[in-house]
Enzyme design. Sequence first.
Site, PDB file in Angstrom:
ATOM      1  N   ARG A 133       0.823  -1.206   0.000  1.00 50.77           N
ATOM      2  CA  ARG A 133       0.000   0.000   0.000  1.00 50.77           C
ATOM      3  C   ARG A 133       0.860   1.259   0.000  1.00 50.77           C
ATOM      4  O   ARG A 133       0.537   2.245  -0.665  1.00 50.77           O
ATOM      5  CB  ARG A 133      -0.947  -0.010   1.205  1.00 50.77           C
ATOM      6  CG  ARG A 133      -2.016   1.077   1.146  1.00 50.77           C
ATOM      7  CD  ARG A 133      -3.079   0.840   2.184  1.00 50.77           C
ATOM      8  NE  ARG A 133      -2.560   0.868   3.540  1.00 50.77           N
ATOM      9  CZ  ARG A 133      -3.306   0.647   4.625  1.00 50.77           C
ATOM     10  NH1 ARG A 133      -4.589   0.363   4.494  1.00 50.77           N
ATOM     11  NH2 ARG A 133      -2.775   0.693   5.831  1.00 50.77           N
ATOM     12  N   LYS A 235      -2.876   6.237   1.499  1.00 51.97           N
ATOM     13  CA  LYS A 235      -2.782   6.727   2.873  1.00 51.97           C
ATOM     14  C   LYS A 235      -1.930   8.000   2.938  1.00 51.97           C
ATOM     15  O   LYS A 235      -0.918   8.079   3.644  1.00 51.97           O
ATOM     16  CB  LYS A 235      -2.237   5.643   3.791  1.00 51.97           C
ATOM     17  CG  LYS A 235      -2.802   5.697   5.199  1.00 51.97           C
ATOM     18  CD  LYS A 235      -2.554   4.410   5.937  1.00 51.97           C
ATOM     19  CE  LYS A 235      -3.019   4.495   7.385  1.00 51.97           C
ATOM     20  NZ  LYS A 235      -4.461   4.726   7.505  1.00 51.97           N
ATOM     21  N   GLU A 271     -16.516   5.748   3.813  1.00 47.95           N
ATOM     22  CA  GLU A 271     -15.902   5.158   4.997  1.00 47.95           C
ATOM     23  C   GLU A 271     -16.007   6.108   6.165  1.00 47.95           C
ATOM     24  O   GLU A 271     -16.431   7.261   6.014  1.00 47.95           O
ATOM     25  CB  GLU A 271     -14.443   4.783   4.740  1.00 47.95           C
ATOM     26  CG  GLU A 271     -13.518   5.940   4.399  1.00 47.95           C
ATOM     27  CD  GLU A 271     -12.081   5.463   4.181  1.00 47.95           C
ATOM     28  OE1 GLU A 271     -11.302   5.549   5.148  1.00 47.95           O
ATOM     29  OE2 GLU A 271     -11.739   5.042   3.067  1.00 47.95           O
TER      30      GLU A 271
END
Length: 387
Positions: A133, A235, A271
Amino acid sequence: MIQTNSGLRSLVQSLRPITSSFSEIAAYCCYTSQAASALQQVSRPNSYSEDEYAKVDWDNLGFGITPADYMYTMKCSSDGKFEQGQLAPYGNVDLSPSAAVLNYGQGLYEGTKAYRTEDGRLLLFRLDQNATRMKMGADRLCMACPSIYQFIDAVKQTALANKRWTPPRGKGTLYIRPLLIGSGPILGLAPAPEYTFLIYASPVGNYFKEGLKPLNLYVEDEFHRATRGGAGGVKSITNYAPVLKAMARAKSRGFSDVLYLDSANKRNLEEVSSCNIFLVKGNTISTPATSGTILQGVTRRSIIEIALDHGYQVKERAIPVDELMDADEVFCTGTAVGVAPVGTITYQDRRVEYNVGEEPVSQKLYSILEGIKTGVIEDKKGWTIEI
């Protein structure tokens, strides 16, 4: 040179960095497959004794900064290659005022945890997923990034050096925060000329002040967490400050956190501020598809795989907000929050309550996941690594 005692010096020498067998990876699917083999190259566990614990009130451990002893640092310059990193005592970071991370927000972070087993061993969980990620995020933000092997090795070193800060089983975990920042000076808008990879750690308890109690969420239809074409799916550090206003407003009204809708139509679930969301209806578990605006959570992926293994149907799809009104159960997942049941959700002055009683689905899945993470349940998937 790092200044350390003889015990740590031996540790550093015994944990030589894993050398990557490739210089470039053509596709991200290759990252995971090659990282899986790296996870098997584990360090020999240290002997265990009660004296290895730091002096911490483990029974009253919240989710805040209690710095562990050591941090890890690794740098690269314009050639894009990271040099061998090193452990050093936890402390402040020296940055130029013109560093890209301070001026243009060129930064990423990851979150993972070290878990203490009943007999005192340390386990790490699916580090290849975090490393992959970060690779994807670095590509999105035009940043140089450590290899998957470098990432895994650095986390292992950090966790082992701070072993005494890992709480006893059932008391919490050692939260480990890898950071990748544009540390080089830049004035015009451009990628940084230098990058720094940092890791620090802190023992933590429950993320939410409610502890294990069900959450009360508020559906936000004014502010948005991410937009199509943006960086919501990676992220990036820039994703998080914008949610603070909505969070503060919701918490002032007694809610635990905010559930966001898509910015295009204000219709589909996205989310929560720092975690993914799942809905349960009968034997079907649904979660919003990660289509660029939603973070591909490691815990999210793990819960999906566990649910499939245990006979549930799992659908990753667009979920209209109206489906909240008809769900049997709702829960959130994330590295920090774990698996958190949702008791109520409020949307446009409509409040819905969910099943948090006898054997909810979230509790079943949580028990299996935590059992694997802490060595209580045999890890047949190769998710954990012992250090």
